[in-house]
Design a protein around this motif. Structure first.
Motif, PDB file in Angstrom:
ATOM      1  N   THR A 145      20.621 -23.146  38.582  1.00  0.00           N
ATOM      2  CA  THR A 145      21.972 -22.598  38.688  1.00  0.00           C
ATOM      3  C   THR A 145      22.999 -23.718  38.813  1.00  0.00           C
ATOM      4  O   THR A 145      24.007 -23.734  38.096  1.00  0.00           O
ATOM      5  CB  THR A 145      22.064 -21.640  39.892  1.00  0.00           C
TER       6      THR A 145
ATOM      7  N   SER B  15      14.359 -21.245  33.540  1.00  0.00           N
ATOM      8  CA  SER B  15      15.320 -22.276  33.127  1.00  0.00           C
ATOM      9  C   SER B  15      15.260 -22.436  31.620  1.00  0.00           C
ATOM     10  O   SER B  15      14.211 -22.232  31.010  1.00  0.00           O
ATOM     11  CB  SER B  15      14.958 -23.623  33.762  1.00  0.00           C
ATOM     12  N   ASP B  16      16.389 -22.825  31.050  1.00  0.00           N
ATOM     13  CA  ASP B  16      16.366 -23.292  29.674  1.00  0.00           C
ATOM     14  C   ASP B  16      15.718 -24.671  29.675  1.00  0.00           C
ATOM     15  O   ASP B  16      15.521 -25.283  30.725  1.00  0.00           O
ATOM     16  CB  ASP B  16      17.796 -23.433  29.126  1.00  0.00           C
TER      17      ASP B  16
ATOM     18  N   THR C   7      19.134 -23.602  24.508  1.00  0.00           N
ATOM     19  CA  THR C   7      18.717 -22.232  24.803  1.00  0.00           C
ATOM     20  C   THR C   7      17.521 -21.825  23.947  1.00  0.00           C
ATOM     21  O   THR C   7      16.973 -20.748  24.136  1.00  0.00           O
ATOM     22  CB  THR C   7      19.884 -21.244  24.563  1.00  0.00           C
TER      23      THR C   7
ATOM     24  N   ARG D 198      15.669 -21.081  42.119  1.00  0.00           N
ATOM     25  CA  ARG D 198      16.648 -21.228  41.042  1.00  0.00           C
ATOM     26  C   ARG D 198      17.928 -21.947  41.466  1.00  0.00           C
ATOM     27  O   ARG D 198      18.954 -21.856  40.804  1.00  0.00           O
ATOM     28  CB  ARG D 198      17.028 -19.871  40.440  1.00  0.00           C
TER      29      ARG D 198
ATOM     30  N   ARG E 254      12.548 -12.838  32.980  1.00  0.00           N
ATOM     31  CA  ARG E 254      13.938 -13.218  33.200  1.00  0.00           C
ATOM     32  C   ARG E 254      14.042 -14.333  34.234  1.00  0.00           C
ATOM     33  O   ARG E 254      13.141 -14.549  35.033  1.00  0.00           O
ATOM     34  CB  ARG E 254      14.746 -12.019  33.687  1.00  0.00           C
ATOM     35  N   ASN E 255      15.185 -15.008  34.183  1.00  0.00           N
ATOM     36  CA  ASN E 255      15.557 -16.015  35.188  1.00  0.00           C
ATOM     37  C   ASN E 255      14.691 -17.267  35.185  1.00  0.00           C
ATOM     38  O   ASN E 255      14.466 -17.873  36.233  1.00  0.00           O
ATOM     39  CB  ASN E 255      15.607 -15.398  36.587  1.00  0.00           C
TER      40      ASN E 255
ATOM     41  N   ARG F 211      18.471 -19.589  32.478  1.00  0.00           N
ATOM     42  CA  ARG F 211      18.444 -18.869  31.200  1.00  0.00           C
ATOM     43  C   ARG F 211      19.032 -17.474  31.357  1.00  0.00           C
ATOM     44  O   ARG F 211      18.659 -16.727  32.251  1.00  0.00           O
ATOM     45  CB  ARG F 211      16.998 -18.790  30.728  1.00  0.00           C
ATOM     46  N   GLU F 212      19.948 -17.127  30.456  1.00  0.00           N
ATOM     47  CA  GLU F 212      20.578 -15.809  30.495  1.00  0.00           C
ATOM     48  C   GLU F 212      19.732 -14.760  29.775  1.00  0.00           C
ATOM     49  O   GLU F 212      19.659 -13.611  30.203  1.00  0.00           O
ATOM     50  CB  GLU F 212      21.970 -15.878  29.889  1.00  0.00           C
ATOM     51  N   LYS F 213      19.090 -15.154  28.673  1.00  0.00           N
ATOM     52  CA  LYS F 213      18.280 -14.213  27.910  1.00  0.00           C
ATOM     53  C   LYS F 213      16.836 -14.276  28.396  1.00  0.00           C
ATOM     54  O   LYS F 213      16.359 -15.326  28.795  1.00  0.00           O
ATOM     55  CB  LYS F 213      18.335 -14.554  26.427  1.00  0.00           C
TER      56      LYS F 213
END
Length: 156
Positions: free
Chosen positions: A101, A119-120, A139, A97, A116-117, A107-109
């Motif tokens: 980053t 990429s958008d 997003t 990541r 989780r985690n 991606r936050e959601k």
């Protein structure tokens, strides 16, 4: 918020599907780079995106651009995905990541329960000087990047 047009692209290292390091600065020094972040291999929208790029790769190479498709999937998963979509451009893993980053597209959601985690979905055009010439970030994982805008940024 992700990086924007005019920002300096971070020089991060990804891992290609043949397990070799891909240092982004080495790539953009050879000419413009289209860096595509996608959430996860083998999903419908990601497959559509990368097949669209595959079908029009001649336009990008005709503009002297190198295309790099990246996700947080392992290089082994990306190798299989690349074969399945029949792509002849570079797929590289951002498993740790670092690129997601650095570019501000981690991606936050969650994408779904426990996912989780990733990429958008995002697209960047990086010039040979390392400056971001075009930036698009969503997003919404169901949206495709605006391919015509990417091509216009390369042609400008």
């Amino acid at each position: 918020m992700g990086l924007q047009q005019g920002d300096a692209a971070p020089d991060v290292t990804l891992v290609s599907t043949d397990m070799k390091p891909v240092q982004l600065a080495d790539e953009w020094k050879q000419g413009p780079v289209v860096l595509l972040f996608f959430p996860l291999a083998f999903t419908s929208t990601c497959t559509e995106e990368l097949c669209t790029m595959r079908d029009d790769i001649g336009t990008y190479t005709g503009l002297n651009a190198r295309v790099i498709a990246t996700s947080v999937d392992s290089p082994f998963v990306l190798q299989r995905f690349k074969q399945e979509v029949g792509a002849d451009y570079l797929f590289a893993s951002d498993f740790n990541r670092e690129a997601s980053t650095a570019f501000g597209v981690l991606r936050e959601k969650p994408l779904g329960p426990g996912l989780r985690n990733a990429s958008d979905r995002a697209a960047f055009v990086i010039g040979s000087d390392g400056a971001i010439r075009y930036a698009w970030h969503s997003t919404n994982p169901s949206l495709l990047p605006p391919f015509e805008e990417i091509k216009q940024a390369l042609a400008a």
